[in-house]
Structure formats: structure tokens, C-alpha cells
Design a protein around this motif. Structure first.
Motif, PDB file in Angstrom:
ATOM      1  N   TRP A   1     -69.523  39.325  -4.563  1.00 48.91           N
ATOM      2  CA  TRP A   1     -70.112  40.259  -3.597  1.00 48.91           C
ATOM      3  C   TRP A   1     -71.309  39.638  -2.869  1.00 48.91           C
ATOM      4  O   TRP A   1     -71.525  39.909  -1.691  1.00 48.91           O
ATOM      5  CB  TRP A   1     -70.521  41.568  -4.263  1.00 48.91           C
ATOM      6  N   SER A   2     -72.067  38.800  -3.574  1.00 53.21           N
ATOM      7  CA  SER A   2     -73.228  38.165  -2.954  1.00 53.21           C
ATOM      8  C   SER A   2     -72.781  37.124  -1.920  1.00 53.21           C
ATOM      9  O   SER A   2     -73.318  37.051  -0.813  1.00 53.21           O
ATOM     10  CB  SER A   2     -74.104  37.517  -4.032  1.00 53.21           C
TER      11      SER A   2
ATOM     12  N   ASP B   1     -71.942  35.532   3.738  1.00 58.04           N
ATOM     13  CA  ASP B   1     -71.107  34.948   4.790  1.00 58.04           C
ATOM     14  C   ASP B   1     -70.977  35.909   5.965  1.00 58.04           C
ATOM     15  O   ASP B   1     -71.045  35.491   7.133  1.00 58.04           O
ATOM     16  CB  ASP B   1     -69.732  34.600   4.230  1.00 58.04           C
ATOM     17  N   TRP B   2     -70.803  37.186   5.668  1.00 60.58           N
ATOM     18  CA  TRP B   2     -70.733  38.190   6.740  1.00 60.58           C
ATOM     19  C   TRP B   2     -72.042  38.214   7.527  1.00 60.58           C
ATOM     20  O   TRP B   2     -72.044  38.223   8.757  1.00 60.58           O
ATOM     21  CB  TRP B   2     -70.449  39.565   6.148  1.00 60.58           C
ATOM     22  N   GLY B   3     -73.170  38.220   6.821  1.00 62.51           N
ATOM     23  CA  GLY B   3     -74.459  38.259   7.492  1.00 62.51           C
ATOM     24  C   GLY B   3     -74.715  37.016   8.314  1.00 62.51           C
ATOM     25  O   GLY B   3     -75.281  37.090   9.414  1.00 62.51           O
ATOM     26  N   ARG B   4     -74.302  35.860   7.797  1.00 61.97           N
ATOM     27  CA  ARG B   4     -74.448  34.611   8.551  1.00 61.97           C
ATOM     28  C   ARG B   4     -73.719  34.711   9.879  1.00 61.97           C
ATOM     29  O   ARG B   4     -74.253  34.329  10.936  1.00 61.97           O
ATOM     30  CB  ARG B   4     -73.901  33.447   7.730  1.00 61.97           C
TER      31      ARG B   4
ATOM     32  N   ALA C   1     -70.359  45.736   6.388  1.00 60.64           N
ATOM     33  CA  ALA C   1     -70.325  44.471   5.645  1.00 60.64           C
ATOM     34  C   ALA C   1     -69.450  44.600   4.410  1.00 60.64           C
ATOM     35  O   ALA C   1     -69.431  45.648   3.763  1.00 60.64           O
ATOM     36  CB  ALA C   1     -71.739  44.081   5.221  1.00 60.64           C
ATOM     37  N   PRO C   2     -68.717  43.535   4.054  1.00 60.98           N
ATOM     38  CA  PRO C   2     -68.004  43.564   2.781  1.00 60.98           C
ATOM     39  C   PRO C   2     -69.004  43.633   1.640  1.00 60.98           C
ATOM     40  O   PRO C   2     -70.020  42.943   1.656  1.00 60.98           O
ATOM     41  CB  PRO C   2     -67.238  42.233   2.780  1.00 60.98           C
TER      42      PRO C   2
ATOM     43  N   LYS D   1     -80.389  33.526  -0.517  1.00 66.05           N
ATOM     44  CA  LYS D   1     -81.760  33.303  -0.069  1.00 66.05           C
ATOM     45  C   LYS D   1     -81.828  32.995   1.427  1.00 66.05           C
ATOM     46  O   LYS D   1     -82.808  32.412   1.895  1.00 66.05           O
ATOM     47  CB  LYS D   1     -82.414  32.188  -0.875  1.00 66.05           C
ATOM     48  N   ARG D   2     -80.821  33.424   2.174  1.00 65.67           N
ATOM     49  CA  ARG D   2     -80.780  33.135   3.611  1.00 65.67           C
ATOM     50  C   ARG D   2     -82.057  33.617   4.289  1.00 65.67           C
ATOM     51  O   ARG D   2     -82.517  34.750   4.085  1.00 65.67           O
ATOM     52  CB  ARG D   2     -79.557  33.808   4.269  1.00 65.67           C
ATOM     53  N   SER D   3     -82.611  32.763   5.114  1.00 65.06           N
ATOM     54  CA  SER D   3     -83.852  33.042   5.828  1.00 65.06           C
ATOM     55  C   SER D   3     -83.697  32.572   7.272  1.00 65.06           C
ATOM     56  O   SER D   3     -83.127  31.499   7.505  1.00 65.06           O
ATOM     57  CB  SER D   3     -85.028  32.332   5.144  1.00 65.06           C
TER      58      SER D   3
END
Length: 268
Positions: A190-191, A196-199, A217-218, A262-264
């Protein structure tokens, strides 16, 4: 005949970027990679006159302005080794910035309150220790007055003029955040799926999808069963939207830490 591509806007070199970062927990300081990534990011940024921090760990309405003089940190975590409670970050207060925030939000009819004894919480100081370790840049933390994405974007839009005055606006959360659903060893599906969806949503500039992330989002509800760690992103998006640089964006840090994304992201 091929369509002509729309040119990307050129960032205003005098304007500070707007950031959304994943802040981690106090043990971030011991990670072999992440502190260096944050330090390298800060080194690439123009030096801010002040930092305006919106952390997932302070929800209060009306919108609160934290301490405007140097105050003890807020150690808002439990069960960690003692040395994490000895960390200090005596950044100067930012009373002039606080007054500017009051004026900008008052004009918009947004009530503001002062919380003068509220020191920086770990969503604020944990990344700042790595990015600006000398603690010599004034910092003001403000609260999340709501978790509604649209309203938070409006707060960001109202605060956007500060970027032209040398203020670094930082939304501090975690790109995925569900401690109860973490498994030992590896990154949960799920993480990874949400990240990937958010990216892709960020790359495509799909603000509408991001605003409705729990539905679109998934694993949206699993990645954020409570949405406070994604909410600071919308303050950042609003600050970017008002300045016209939503299209000037890049993911600066990615990967996972203890299973969480940790996407920023930087705008401008």
C-alpha cells in the motif's frame, strides 16, 4: 501537424521555493542516507531570510502562530531513548514574519491566534537540524487550522507573497503514514502503490487528483487513515499555485524509510 508544447515557466530567481518534505521521526538523525539528502537539498536552495513551517503535528484552530522568541522544543513523541529528548535547536524567533502572516491572513478574514510558548515540534525541528544545523535562521511554526485540502490550499495562496520576501515555506508531513499497518521487513504494497500514484500525480500536475487523494489514490485510506501527514502538502501547493510555479516542480528525495514513503518535493 504536431502540437506546439507549452513552454515551462521560468522560476523567478528572487523568489524562494516552496517545499513539501517527509520529516521522519527522531531516529532519522541516525539514518545513513536521509540526513545527507536533506543537507544536500538545503545546500542547493537560496539561503532563506526565515522559514515558515507547517507541521503535521500541530493541528489547532484558529490558525496558531508558535513562539516568536526562542523557546524549548516540543518533544511530542513517546517511548524513544533518552538522547532524543536532549536534542536542541535554538533557532531565532521570527516576530516580523509572524506579523506578516497576521496581516496576510487577516485580510482574507482568517482568524489567527498567538501561542507564544509553543516551541517547534519534531515535524519542524527534525528536518531543520539536518538542513540548517547552525540554527541561525529565524523559524516560525504555524498550525494546521483544518485538514480540508481546499482550505489549506487557500491558506498557502494567502501566504505565497512571503516567498518574494525571502521566506522558505515548508509543509512537513510524511508521504505515506500508517504506523499501525506497517510490517516488519520491507515496504508494504500500500505504501509503494500510493507513493507511485503520488509521484505520477505530481509529475502530471494533477492537483484535482491530489485534492481528492483519499478516493482517487490506490490504497489512499490505508496510506493515510488520518490525513494530517498529507495535509501540509496542500499549503505548499497553494503557495506554488499563487506564484504560478506549480509546473516548476521536482521530487528531490524519494525512497522509503521503515516502510513509509519519504518523497519530498520542491516547487520553484
Amino acid at each position: 501537424m504536431a502540437a506546439t508544447a507549452t513552454p515551462r515557466p521560468t522560476p523567478d530567481p528572487r523568489r524562494m521555493p516552496a517545499l513539501y518534505l517527509s520529516h521522519g521521526a527522531p531516529p532519522l538523525a541516525d539514518d545513513p542516507v536521509w540526513p545527507g539528502e536533506l543537507a544536500a537539498w538545503a545546500a542547493q536552495l537560496p539561503r532563506p531570510r526565515a522559514v515558515l513551517m507547517v507541521s503535521a503535528h500541530w493541528e489547532e484552530a484558529p490558525l496558531g502562530l508558535g513562539a516568536t522568541t526562542t523557546a524549548p522544543l516540543t518533544y511530542d513523541f513517546w517511548g524513544f531513548p533518552e538522547h532524543y529528548y536532549r536534542v536542541e535547536y535554538p533557532a531565532p524567533g521570527a516576530p516580523a514574519l509572524a506579523e506578516a502572516v497576521r496581516k496576510l491572513l487577516h485580510t482574507a478574514g482568517t482568524p489567527v491566534q498567538d501561542v507564544p510558548d509553543r516551541g517547534l515540534d519534531h515535524g519542524a525541528y527534525v528536518p531543520l537540524v539536518e538542513m540548517y544545523p547552525d540554527a541561525d535562521i529565524p523559524v516560525l511554526q504555524i498550525s494546521l487550522p483544518t485538514l480540508d485540502p481546499q482550505r489549506l490550499m487557500e491558506v498557502g495562496r494567502r501566504l505565497a507573497p512571503l516567498r518574494d520576501e525571502g521566506v522558505l515555506i515548508v509543509g512537513s508531513g510524511f508521504f505515506t503514514h500508517n504506523l499501525a499497518a506497517l510490517r516488519q521487513g520491507g515496504t508494504p504494497g500500500w505504501s509503494a502503490e500510493f507513493d507511485d500514484w503520488g509521484r505520477r500525480a505530481l509529475k502530471d500536475g494533477d492537483v484535482d487528483a491530489l485534492l481528492d487523494f483519499t478516493a482517487k489514490a490506490p490504497a489512499g485510506r490505508l496510506a493515510h487513515p488520518r490525513t494530517e501527514h498529507f495535509a501540509p502538502l496542500f499549503v505548499t501547493l497553494g503557495a506554488a499555485d499563487a506564484a504560478g510555479d506549480l509546473d516548476v516542480r521536482r521530487s528531490v528525495i524519494d525512497g522509503f524509510w521503515m516502510g513509509l514513503a519519504k518523497r519530498s518535493v520542491q516547487f520553484g
